[in-house]
Design a protein around this motif. Sequence first.
Motif, PDB file in Angstrom:
ATOM      1  N   HIS A   1       0.850  -1.190   0.000  1.00  0.00           N
ATOM      2  CA  HIS A   1       0.000   0.000   0.000  1.00  0.00           C
ATOM      3  C   HIS A   1       0.880   1.232   0.000  1.00  0.00           C
ATOM      4  CE1 HIS A   1      -3.831  -2.099   0.653  1.00  0.00           C
ATOM      5  NE2 HIS A   1      -3.130  -2.931   1.410  1.00  0.00           N
ATOM      6  N   ARG A   2       0.707   2.055  -1.007  1.00  0.00           N
ATOM      7  CA  ARG A   2       1.491   3.271  -1.132  1.00  0.00           C
ATOM      8  C   ARG A   2       0.558   4.466  -1.288  1.00  0.00           C
ATOM      9  NH1 ARG A   2       5.119   0.872  -5.803  1.00  0.00           N
ATOM     10  NH2 ARG A   2       3.335  -0.549  -5.827  1.00  0.00           N
ATOM     11  N   VAL A   3       0.848   5.487  -0.552  1.00  0.00           N
ATOM     12  CA  VAL A   3       0.065   6.715  -0.618  1.00  0.00           C
ATOM     13  C   VAL A   3       0.988   7.816  -1.110  1.00  0.00           C
ATOM     14  CG1 VAL A   3      -1.318   8.381   0.660  1.00  0.00           C
ATOM     15  CG2 VAL A   3      -1.427   5.964   1.258  1.00  0.00           C
ATOM     16  N   ASP A   4       0.759   8.240  -2.351  1.00  0.00           N
ATOM     17  CA  ASP A   4       1.560   9.318  -2.922  1.00  0.00           C
ATOM     18  C   ASP A   4       0.961  10.660  -2.523  1.00  0.00           C
ATOM     19  OD1 ASP A   4       3.220   7.535  -4.115  1.00  0.00           O
ATOM     20  OD2 ASP A   4       2.102   7.471  -5.990  1.00  0.00           O
ATOM     21  N   SER A   5       1.819  11.516  -2.077  1.00  0.00           N
ATOM     22  CA  SER A   5       1.395  12.872  -1.753  1.00  0.00           C
ATOM     23  C   SER A   5       2.021  13.846  -2.741  1.00  0.00           C
ATOM     24  CB  SER A   5       1.797  13.236  -0.319  1.00  0.00           C
ATOM     25  OG  SER A   5       3.191  13.132  -0.155  1.00  0.00           O
ATOM     26  N   ALA A   6       1.472  15.015  -2.788  1.00  0.00           N
ATOM     27  CA  ALA A   6       1.926  16.025  -3.751  1.00  0.00           C
ATOM     28  C   ALA A   6       3.214  16.658  -3.267  1.00  0.00           C
ATOM     29  CB  ALA A   6       0.845  17.068  -3.969  1.00  0.00           C
ATOM     30  N   LYS A   7       4.320  15.884  -3.344  1.00  0.00           N
ATOM     31  CA  LYS A   7       5.626  16.400  -2.983  1.00  0.00           C
ATOM     32  C   LYS A   7       6.363  16.828  -4.244  1.00  0.00           C
ATOM     33  CE  LYS A   7       6.018  13.415   1.071  1.00  0.00           C
ATOM     34  NZ  LYS A   7       6.808  12.338   1.726  1.00  0.00           N
ATOM     35  N   ARG A   8       7.514  17.400  -4.039  1.00  0.00           N
ATOM     36  CA  ARG A   8       8.301  17.854  -5.173  1.00  0.00           C
ATOM     37  C   ARG A   8       8.831  16.649  -5.948  1.00  0.00           C
ATOM     38  NH1 ARG A   8      12.996  21.916  -3.736  1.00  0.00           N
ATOM     39  NH2 ARG A   8      11.140  23.128  -3.121  1.00  0.00           N
ATOM     40  N   GLY A   9       8.550  16.598  -7.217  1.00  0.00           N
ATOM     41  CA  GLY A   9       8.998  15.490  -8.040  1.00  0.00           C
ATOM     42  C   GLY A   9       8.096  14.281  -8.007  1.00  0.00           C
ATOM     43  N   GLN A  10       6.970  14.340  -7.294  1.00  0.00           N
ATOM     44  CA  GLN A  10       6.032  13.226  -7.213  1.00  0.00           C
ATOM     45  C   GLN A  10       4.637  13.702  -7.604  1.00  0.00           C
ATOM     46  OE1 GLN A  10       6.081  11.377  -3.409  1.00  0.00           O
ATOM     47  NE2 GLN A  10       8.225  10.761  -3.514  1.00  0.00           N
ATOM     48  N   LYS A  11       3.887  12.792  -8.181  1.00  0.00           N
ATOM     49  CA  LYS A  11       2.533  13.101  -8.593  1.00  0.00           C
ATOM     50  C   LYS A  11       1.551  12.665  -7.519  1.00  0.00           C
ATOM     51  CE  LYS A  11      -0.813  12.329 -12.297  1.00  0.00           C
ATOM     52  NZ  LYS A  11      -1.085  11.601 -13.566  1.00  0.00           N
ATOM     53  N   ALA A  12       0.591  13.494  -7.234  1.00  0.00           N
ATOM     54  CA  ALA A  12      -0.397  13.177  -6.216  1.00  0.00           C
ATOM     55  C   ALA A  12      -1.412  12.178  -6.763  1.00  0.00           C
ATOM     56  CB  ALA A  12      -1.105  14.439  -5.752  1.00  0.00           C
ATOM     57  N   LEU A  13      -2.141  11.522  -5.858  1.00  0.00           N
ATOM     58  CA  LEU A  13      -3.175  10.574  -6.275  1.00  0.00           C
ATOM     59  C   LEU A  13      -4.306  11.282  -6.997  1.00  0.00           C
ATOM     60  CD1 LEU A  13      -3.381   8.233  -3.158  1.00  0.00           C
ATOM     61  CD2 LEU A  13      -2.507   7.660  -5.404  1.00  0.00           C
ATOM     62  N   SER A  14      -4.608  12.466  -6.580  1.00  0.00           N
ATOM     63  CA  SER A  14      -5.678  13.229  -7.192  1.00  0.00           C
ATOM     64  C   SER A  14      -5.235  14.675  -7.312  1.00  0.00           C
ATOM     65  CB  SER A  14      -6.968  13.139  -6.362  1.00  0.00           C
ATOM     66  OG  SER A  14      -7.973  13.948  -6.931  1.00  0.00           O
ATOM     67  N   ASP A  15      -5.509  15.255  -8.455  1.00  0.00           N
ATOM     68  CA  ASP A  15      -5.151  16.656  -8.655  1.00  0.00           C
ATOM     69  C   ASP A  15      -6.112  17.597  -7.937  1.00  0.00           C
ATOM     70  OD1 ASP A  15      -3.104  15.786 -10.225  1.00  0.00           O
ATOM     71  OD2 ASP A  15      -4.248  15.932 -12.092  1.00  0.00           O
ATOM     72  N   ARG A  16      -7.261  17.075  -7.572  1.00  0.00           N
ATOM     73  CA  ARG A  16      -8.260  17.922  -6.909  1.00  0.00           C
ATOM     74  C   ARG A  16      -8.088  17.862  -5.382  1.00  0.00           C
ATOM     75  NH1 ARG A  16     -13.563  15.398  -9.451  1.00  0.00           N
ATOM     76  NH2 ARG A  16     -12.301  13.543  -9.042  1.00  0.00           N
ATOM     77  N   THR A  17      -8.460  18.930  -4.729  1.00  0.00           N
ATOM     78  CA  THR A  17      -8.380  18.970  -3.269  1.00  0.00           C
ATOM     79  C   THR A  17      -9.427  18.061  -2.643  1.00  0.00           C
ATOM     80  OG1 THR A  17      -7.615  21.261  -3.416  1.00  0.00           O
ATOM     81  CG2 THR A  17      -8.381  20.496  -1.262  1.00  0.00           C
ATOM     82  N   PHE A  18     -10.628  18.068  -3.173  1.00  0.00           N
ATOM     83  CA  PHE A  18     -11.716  17.236  -2.664  1.00  0.00           C
ATOM     84  C   PHE A  18     -12.166  16.290  -3.770  1.00  0.00           C
ATOM     85  CE2 PHE A  18     -11.974  21.334  -0.508  1.00  0.00           C
ATOM     86  CZ  PHE A  18     -11.837  20.940   0.805  1.00  0.00           C
ATOM     87  N   SER A  19     -12.428  15.012  -3.387  1.00  0.00           N
ATOM     88  CA  SER A  19     -12.846  14.015  -4.357  1.00  0.00           C
ATOM     89  C   SER A  19     -13.904  13.120  -3.738  1.00  0.00           C
ATOM     90  CB  SER A  19     -11.644  13.174  -4.803  1.00  0.00           C
ATOM     91  OG  SER A  19     -12.058  12.166  -5.686  1.00  0.00           O
ATOM     92  N   THR A  20     -14.781  12.602  -4.596  1.00  0.00           N
ATOM     93  CA  THR A  20     -15.836  11.698  -4.125  1.00  0.00           C
ATOM     94  C   THR A  20     -15.448  10.240  -4.280  1.00  0.00           C
ATOM     95  OG1 THR A  20     -16.861  11.774  -6.304  1.00  0.00           O
ATOM     96  CG2 THR A  20     -17.640  13.357  -4.662  1.00  0.00           C
ATOM     97  N   VAL A  21     -14.284   9.964  -4.801  1.00  0.00           N
ATOM     98  CA  VAL A  21     -13.807   8.594  -5.039  1.00  0.00           C
ATOM     99  C   VAL A  21     -12.621   8.335  -4.123  1.00  0.00           C
ATOM    100  CG1 VAL A  21     -12.934   6.948  -6.723  1.00  0.00           C
ATOM    101  CG2 VAL A  21     -14.553   8.743  -7.422  1.00  0.00           C
ATOM    102  N   ARG A  22     -12.655   7.177  -3.490  1.00  0.00           N
ATOM    103  CA  ARG A  22     -11.520   6.809  -2.633  1.00  0.00           C
ATOM    104  C   ARG A  22     -10.283   6.523  -3.479  1.00  0.00           C
ATOM    105  NH1 ARG A  22     -13.767   2.707   2.083  1.00  0.00           N
ATOM    106  NH2 ARG A  22     -15.129   4.209   3.146  1.00  0.00           N
ATOM    107  N   PRO A  23      -9.107   6.901  -3.007  1.00  0.00           N
ATOM    108  CA  PRO A  23      -7.888   6.642  -3.779  1.00  0.00           C
ATOM    109  C   PRO A  23      -7.504   5.169  -3.734  1.00  0.00           C
ATOM    110  CG  PRO A  23      -7.318   7.616  -1.677  1.00  0.00           C
ATOM    111  CD  PRO A  23      -8.824   7.651  -1.763  1.00  0.00           C
TER     112      PRO A  23
END
Length: 202
Positions: free
Chosen positions: A175-197
């Motif tokens: 299980h990996r949770v990507d966060s919006a860090k430098r050089g990494q892509k976030a799971l969702s570009d939106r701040t709020f989402s109705t779908v679980r990552p």
Amino acid sequence: ADRVTYSSRVLLKKILLDNMTAAGEMRQYQVVGRKAGTDENPNPEAYRMVIFAPNPVAAKSKFWYFMRQFRKMKKTTGEILDCVEIVEKNSRSVKNYGIWLRYDSRSGTHNMYREYRDVKLTGAVSQLYNEMAGRHRCRPRSIQIIRTATLGAGELKRPNGAQFAQRKVKFPLPHRVDSAKRGQKALSDRTFSTVRPTTYFG
């Protein structure tokens, strides 16, 4: 009032020196001391001791504690020649350390052998003090480290350290949770989402 304040300061200083704590990472010191020179013996024999302590003050205090047991010496009749911190040369690779110790519990004195993995010997000793406090309720002043050694993979006796000393050791990350860090892509570009990552990538 000044006399009471002065005596309380002296008592507080004595309590701090006698009751050594293991706050933070322990350090390794080489302490050299001897009995003070006299007319009969102007150049007495010097003794060297490697001690783990949080600061130089506690290292010198432990030096005199052991010297009182081994030789007829104490702080009032002796002198410290040198107290220098020993720094490990290679602290970039993980090594296996074996530590032989003796500690005083509520019921008696016990010998023990423990193994730790760390990049430095002082880090392994810090793990030792923390584990002894948690598992055995052992105070830092009750622990006496007899010997330390760097162990190879074939010399390990404890299964906890042996499982990491294999040649093809793997660390699965299911299980990996990507966060919006430098050089990494976030799971969702939106701040709020109705779908679980989705955190499972196989």
